[in-house]
Structure formats: structure tokens, C-alpha cells
Design a protein around this motif. Structure first.
Motif, PDB file in Angstrom:
ATOM      1  N   LEU A 106       0.801  -1.321   0.037  1.00  0.00           N
ATOM      2  CA  LEU A 106       0.048   0.010  -0.056  1.00  0.00           C
ATOM      3  C   LEU A 106       0.823   1.288   0.030  1.00  0.00           C
ATOM      4  O   LEU A 106       0.432   2.293  -0.542  1.00  0.00           O
ATOM      5  N   ALA A 107       2.050   1.200   0.562  1.00  0.00           N
ATOM      6  CA  ALA A 107       2.874   2.331   0.521  1.00  0.00           C
ATOM      7  C   ALA A 107       3.490   2.733  -0.717  1.00  0.00           C
ATOM      8  O   ALA A 107       3.402   3.614  -1.339  1.00  0.00           O
ATOM      9  N   ASN A 108       3.836   1.566  -1.586  1.00  0.00           N
ATOM     10  CA  ASN A 108       4.141   1.587  -2.964  1.00  0.00           C
ATOM     11  C   ASN A 108       3.128   2.011  -3.994  1.00  0.00           C
ATOM     12  O   ASN A 108       3.277   2.819  -4.684  1.00  0.00           O
ATOM     13  N   ILE A 109       1.843   1.582  -3.792  1.00  0.00           N
ATOM     14  CA  ILE A 109       0.729   1.914  -4.765  1.00  0.00           C
ATOM     15  C   ILE A 109       0.400   3.405  -4.482  1.00  0.00           C
ATOM     16  O   ILE A 109       0.073   3.784  -5.648  1.00  0.00           O
ATOM     17  N   TYR A 110       0.428   3.624  -3.458  1.00  0.00           N
ATOM     18  CA  TYR A 110      -0.282   5.202  -2.905  1.00  0.00           C
ATOM     19  C   TYR A 110       0.929   6.063  -2.936  1.00  0.00           C
ATOM     20  O   TYR A 110       0.792   7.283  -2.730  1.00  0.00           O
ATOM     21  N   ASN A 111       2.082   5.609  -3.053  1.00  0.00           N
ATOM     22  CA  ASN A 111       3.444   6.532  -3.044  1.00  0.00           C
ATOM     23  C   ASN A 111       3.336   7.389  -1.919  1.00  0.00           C
ATOM     24  O   ASN A 111       3.632   8.492  -1.940  1.00  0.00           O
ATOM     25  N   ALA A 112       2.979   6.648  -0.752  1.00  0.00           N
ATOM     26  CA  ALA A 112       2.914   7.271   0.513  1.00  0.00           C
ATOM     27  C   ALA A 112       3.557   6.670   1.783  1.00  0.00           C
ATOM     28  O   ALA A 112       3.602   5.538   1.579  1.00  0.00           O
ATOM     29  N   ASN A 113       4.169   7.448   2.792  1.00  0.00           N
ATOM     30  CA  ASN A 113       4.657   6.810   4.083  1.00  0.00           C
ATOM     31  C   ASN A 113       3.488   5.966   4.502  1.00  0.00           C
ATOM     32  O   ASN A 113       2.310   6.568   4.768  1.00  0.00           O
ATOM     33  N   PHE A 114       3.648   4.632   4.649  1.00  0.00           N
ATOM     34  CA  PHE A 114       2.471   4.011   5.608  1.00  0.00           C
ATOM     35  C   PHE A 114       2.740   3.765   6.997  1.00  0.00           C
ATOM     36  O   PHE A 114       4.058   2.902   7.229  1.00  0.00           O
ATOM     37  N   ILE A 115       2.092   3.878   7.863  1.00  0.00           N
ATOM     38  CA  ILE A 115       2.309   3.554   9.366  1.00  0.00           C
ATOM     39  C   ILE A 115       1.302   2.532   9.850  1.00  0.00           C
ATOM     40  O   ILE A 115       0.171   3.000   9.472  1.00  0.00           O
ATOM     41  N   ALA A 116       1.649   1.662  10.296  1.00  0.00           N
ATOM     42  CA  ALA A 116       0.832   0.640  11.131  1.00  0.00           C
ATOM     43  C   ALA A 116       1.380  -0.071  12.269  1.00  0.00           C
ATOM     44  O   ALA A 116       2.548  -0.251  12.567  1.00  0.00           O
ATOM     45  N   GLY A 117       0.399  -0.289  13.324  1.00  0.00           N
ATOM     46  CA  GLY A 117       0.710  -0.783  14.350  1.00  0.00           C
ATOM     47  C   GLY A 117       0.522  -2.497  14.224  1.00  0.00           C
ATOM     48  O   GLY A 117      -0.305  -3.114  13.941  1.00  0.00           O
ATOM     49  N   PHE A 118       1.783  -3.253  14.748  1.00  0.00           N
ATOM     50  CA  PHE A 118       1.613  -4.558  14.839  1.00  0.00           C
ATOM     51  C   PHE A 118       2.507  -5.244  16.060  1.00  0.00           C
ATOM     52  O   PHE A 118       3.827  -4.631  16.340  1.00  0.00           O
ATOM     53  N   ASP A 119       2.275  -6.385  16.374  1.00  0.00           N
ATOM     54  CA  ASP A 119       3.201  -6.968  17.479  1.00  0.00           C
ATOM     55  C   ASP A 119       4.480  -7.344  16.552  1.00  0.00           C
ATOM     56  O   ASP A 119       4.444  -7.651  15.361  1.00  0.00           O
TER      57      ASP A 119
END
Length: 565
Positions: A347-360
């Protein structure tokens, strides 16, 4: 007799008003009441002024126990925590009530001072009153501040949160922080109580000044920076509120029918984001613990993931999918499987945007509640580890409780605590915080000191769903933005998802707890160094200790003068 009935009637009215104003004084209830907290406690003190010391202590304990019970009602939520949380709730209420009883006792302990002694002191009495008010306000600040460090720490319900409905008054937090506002509120109440006792026009005029000053200060403060905020570059963010409950995200005993397929969880997220596919996007932000599974556990068969992406995106966009290699993907028995990090990077690549997400995330013998930063121009990723862990849910504070907690909640291990605030350098230098982190001024301020110009918070309040927690958490997060002069965005599983400028003003938000939605928000990038960002809580703590020292010194001087006379 009629006079006594009249006094009793007035006391009942004052007590009722005091409870209403103090108990419901945040935007989570009736925000308009908040500013009148500048006299709410004084009304209670007026009611009890003729009681003996024992009754004063008991009355003040019961009073603040009730006020705290209203403000912290979310802590009584048993849906996921079970009945044990009620014991925690009662302990916290008693703890807060004891603190209020202590300052009330200090207020009244010299009320029966001998008249002859008062005559000896003469002009010193008025000075002593002011010092005593400053002393009591200082004690309250230290009691509130100590809550951050006692046992597991509890940053909720500083009385400063009652200012939250008045964006102008909140600007004082840029100087003294949240505990400075608490000092101000207690001091204003003491001045009003002093006015009632003395019936002094001068004292009342001073209280009116205290009532007006925060709003006047904030108005001028905002006017000074208004043009710079308007002219600053915008940070364009998509903030996703997944509104997925714990039993929907993960398989929980007794809730198997509620579980939502992790692939469907991602499908819903992609649909929410796609509403803004034609926008200029700098950041896409998902909440804490965004979906089921950890960051790099390769549980998703790529054949199914490929079908999902083909249904959502065109051929050009599909050409931006990440390469099949660890840690994003793994080949097992001739088939490819991908992880949550693969979705994030895609999704970061497709939207050319920084992608922030929370995971363990897992790392040898360590487990972290983490937030990840995926950059479209870089194959690597960066990680932030949560610093302030929630007791029981994220770590077991006392080893003696380990077996009980395992049997009661099926929790047998703890997350490891992150140790530092991190700044990520990009077009906008930003820092990440996870849920509870943003409640602690030192975490946010340390990021500011390291060069963060923009705060991003990921939160999951779903464990206290259908309560006041989500809004009270939001209230305090706004104050952290004001304290440090940084804009802030929050992506929260069950609200409040929002974009906030450097002065705590809301640019866009999702207020409804169970609303699945993404918002596009353009946050002014303007940020500035506040007095608070230079000194932190040390400023108000040092001021408080100074007033306490001066009070004892002056009290010693007066006692010595009495003896000599």
C-alpha cells in the motif's frame, strides 16, 4: 432555627453544583462545565467549612471519590477485563480521594487559630493566606505528578482536563504543561473560597482576573502565530479507523462466531483508503495492533492475496507490489505466503505514501507492541517500540500475580518495553507513539527535543469499548500537542481518530466509536518550540517545591514571632 435551615439549603445547592461541575467537567460529558471548575471545589469547601476536622476529611474523601467515579467511569468496564477491574477501579478512586482529602485537611487545619495569636500576627495573616494557597496548589501538583510513577503509573484525570473545551485556556499548557493548569485551577478555587470567607471585593476582583486570564492569554497567543500557521505547508494524511472489536480481530474464547477473517480485515482497510486514491497523500496511518497476527508472520497464502489486490487495483498499481523475499514473504512447500508487512509495503508503494501501522513483533527472546514505518522509496522498514505498557494487558507488574492472571485472562507473558523516543527523518521529521505513550509528557517531549516536528499516534481503546475512555484519551492527547507545539494525527481503532494542529485545534476527526471510516486531513505543518518543550514538567515541579519551601520558612518565622510576643 430558620437561619440554620437557610444555611443548610444553600449548602445543599453548593454541594450539588460542585459535584455536577467537577464530575461532568470534560467534553466527554458536558464540556461547557469545565471552565467553571475554577470555582467547583471552592463550593464544596464552603459546604464543609463549619465541620470538625474528622468530618472534613471524611466528607472530602467521599466527595472526591464520587467525582473520580464519574470521571473514570470507563475503568469499571467488565466486558473484557472481568470483575477484577472493579477492584482496580475502587483502588484508583480511593487513591485520588485520599489526595483531595489531604489538601482539604491542609486548607482547614488552622481554622481554629487562636484570636490572640491572629492579633499578634496582624498584617502577616494576608501574606500567610496567599502563601498557604500557593502551598496547597503546589502539594496538589506534586500529588498529581506522582501518579505517573506510583505503581504502574496512572496519567488519567488530571483536573486540568476540565479546561479542554476552551481552546484558548489550554494554551497555558505551552508554558507550564498539564500540571501547571492543575495548579492554576486549584489556586483559583482557593482564591474564590478565600473571597467567600472574607467577603473582600479585592479578593473577588483577583478571582475574576484568574477566571479571565487563561482565555485572554490564549487568544493573544493564537493571534501571534495565526499567519504563520495559515502559510505553512500542509501534511496530507489518511487516517483509518478500523472500528474492529477484540473478538472480531482475534479468536477469543466464547466469541468464535464474531471473528473476522484477517484477509477480510485487510480488504476493509483497503476499501476505506481507496476513497482518497486521487488525493495527494503524505501519510497513511492505521491504528495500534491494526489487524490479526504479528508484523512478519507469513500466514496469508499469496494466491488469495493476489486475487484481493487484482479486485482492488489496476495493472499499473499491481506492478508496484513488493518482491517476494523476507521479511515480507516466504516460500513454504512451493507456495508463497505473505505477512501484514507485505500488505503495508504494498500500500505504501501503490499510493506512493509513507505507511504507518501498528503490529506486534518478535525478536529472539523479545516481544514488542510496535509501530512500523514503510517508505515507498525504500525497501527497508523502521520500527518504534511502545514505551509505556498497560498493566495486565501488556505486562505483568508483579510476578506473584502471574499464575492468577494466566488462569483468569490466559495471559502468560509480557511485552518488552521500548526504551527511547525515535524520530524518523523524511519530508517531515516525525515521531511515533502508541496509545498510552502519548499520555506521558516525557515520551512526547523527548521526541520533540530529538527533532520531531510532527506527532503520529496509533491507539487501540477497544478493550474499553462503549465507555468514556476514548474521548478522555483524546482530550489529553490534544494537550500534549499544545505542550510541545507540534501538530498531531491519531489513528484509533475505536476513536477518536483526528488531525490536530500545533495549538490543539481539531482539523478533522471521527467522533463515533464504532464508525468504520477513513478521513483525509490537511494538517498545517507549522510547529514551534514552547517554553514547556524547553523545561518540561520540571518547571512547575520546581516552582511547586519552591512555594512549599517558602511556606514552611515563613510559617517558621511566624511561629517564632508568636513565641517572642
Amino acid at each position: 432555627m430558620d437561619q440554620l435551615k437557610k444555611i443548610s439549603k444553600y449548602n445543599f445547592i453548593y454541594l450539588f453544583l460542585s459535584l455536577i461541575l467537577a464530575g461532568f467537567s470534560t467534553p466527554a460529558y458536558v464540556g461547557f462545565f469545565g471552565y467553571f471548575n475554577l470555582l467547583a471545589f471552592a463550593l464544596f469547601w464552603i459546604c464543609i467549612k463549619n465541620l470538625n476536622n474528622k468530618k472534613i476529611v471524611v466528607s472530602s474523601f467521599v466527595y472526591f471519590f464520587i467525582v473520580s467515579a464519574i470521571q473514570l467511569s470507563w475503568l469499571s468496564s467488565t466486558r473484557y477485563q472481568g470483575t477484577l477491574i472493579i477492584l482496580v477501579y475502587l483502588f484508583v478512586l480511593a487513591w485520588f480521594a485520599i489526595c483531595f482529602s489531604l489538601i482539604t485537611f491542609m486548607l482547614f487545619k488552622d481554622k481554629n487559630l487562636n484570636i490572640s495569636k491572629m492579633n499578634i500576627l496582624k498584617m502577616n495573616i494576608s501574606k500567610m493566606n496567599i502563601l498557604k494557597m500557593l502551598f496547597i496548589s503546589s502539594i496538589w501538583v506534586l500529588l498529581e505528578y506522582s501518579k505517573l510513577y506510583f505503581l504502574c503509573g496512572f496519567p488519567f484525570f488530571p483536573i486540568a482536563s476540565s479546561f479542554s473545551n476552551n481552546i484558548y485556556a489550554l494554551q497555558l499548557a505551552s508554558v507550564f504543561g498539564v500540571y501547571g493548569l492543575s495548579f492554576y485551577i486549584i489556586f483559583a478555587n482557593l482564591v474564590f473560597f478565600n473571597f467567600y470567607i472574607k467577603k473582600s471585593i479585592k479578593t473577588f476582583s483577583f478571582w475574576i482576573f484568574l477566571f479571565v486570564f487563561p482565555t485572554l492569554f490564549g487568544f493573544i497567543h493564537l493571534k501571534i502565530y495565526e499567519k504563520k500557521v495559515f502559510a505553512s505547508e500542509k501534511i496530507n494524511c489518511i487516517l483509518v479507523q478500523t472500528a474492529i472489536l477484540p473478538e472480531e480481530k482475534n479468536l477469543l474464547n466464547g466469541y468464535f462466531d464474531s471473528f473476522v477473517s484477517p484477509l477480510l480485515q485487510w480488504s476493509n482497510i483497503i476499501d476505506l483508503i481507496s476513497e482518497y486514491k486521487n488525493k495527494n497523500i503524505d501519510f497513511i496511518v492505521l491504528p495500534e495492533a491494526s489487524t490479526a497476527f504479528s508484523a512478519f508472520s507469513n500466514y496469508y497464502p499469496f494466491d488469495l492475496v493476489k486475487k484481493l489486490f487484482m479486485n482492488k487495483f489496476d495493472k499499473y498499481q499491481l506492478s508496484n507490489l513488493p518482491k517476494f523475499k523476507k521479511p515480507f514473504a516466504e516460500e513454504i512447500d512451493g507456495k508463497f505466503y505473505v505477512s501484514n508487512s507485505y500488505f503495508s509495503k504494498a500500500l505504501a508503494n501503490i499510493y506512493n505514501a509513507n505507511f504507518i501501522a501498528g503490529f506486534d513483533d518478535y525478536e529472539e527472546d523479545s516481544t514488542y507492541n510496535a509501530a512500523f514505518f514503510f517508505n515507498p522509496n525504500n525497501y527497508n522498514f523502521l520500527r518504534y517500540e511502545k514505551q509505556k505498557l498497560v498493566p495486565i494487558g501488556e505486562y505483568i507488574p508483579i510476578n506473584l500475580l502471574r499464575n492468577f492472571i494466566k488462569n483468569q485472562y490466559n495471559i502468560s507473558s509480557s511485552f518488552n518495553r521500548g526504551t527511547i523516543s525515535k524520530v524518523f527523518h523524511d519530508k517531515f521529521n516525525f515521531s511515533l507513539s502508541i496509545c498510552y505513550d502519548e499520555m506521558y509528557s516525557d515520551v512526547m517531549r523527548n521526541a520533540k527535543i530529538k527533532g520531531s516536528n510532527f506527532f503520529i499516534n496509533l491507539t487501540n481503546n477497544a478493550w474499553f469499548y462503549n465507555s468514556k475512555l476514548y474521548y478522555q484519551h483524546f482530550i489529553l492527547s490534544r494537550i500534549k500537542a499544545i505542550e510541545n507545539g507540534n501538530p498531531l494525527v491519531r489513528a484509533c481503532n475505536t476513536g477518536v481518530t483526528a488531525g490536530i494542529d500545533a495549538f490543539g485545534r481539531i482539523v478533522n476527526y471521527i467522533l463515533v466509536e464504532n464508525e468504520k471510516k477513513a478521513i483525509y486531513t490537511e494538517i498545517p505543518s507549522f510547529n514551534y518550540k514552547t517554553i514547556y518543550s524547553y523545561f518540561g514538567d520540571k518547571l512547575i515541579v520546581c516552582i511547586s517545591f519552591s512555594f512549599i519551601f517558602i511556606y514552611f520558612l515563613y510559617n517558621y518565622y511566624l511561629q517564632k514571632k508568636i513565641k517572642l510576643s
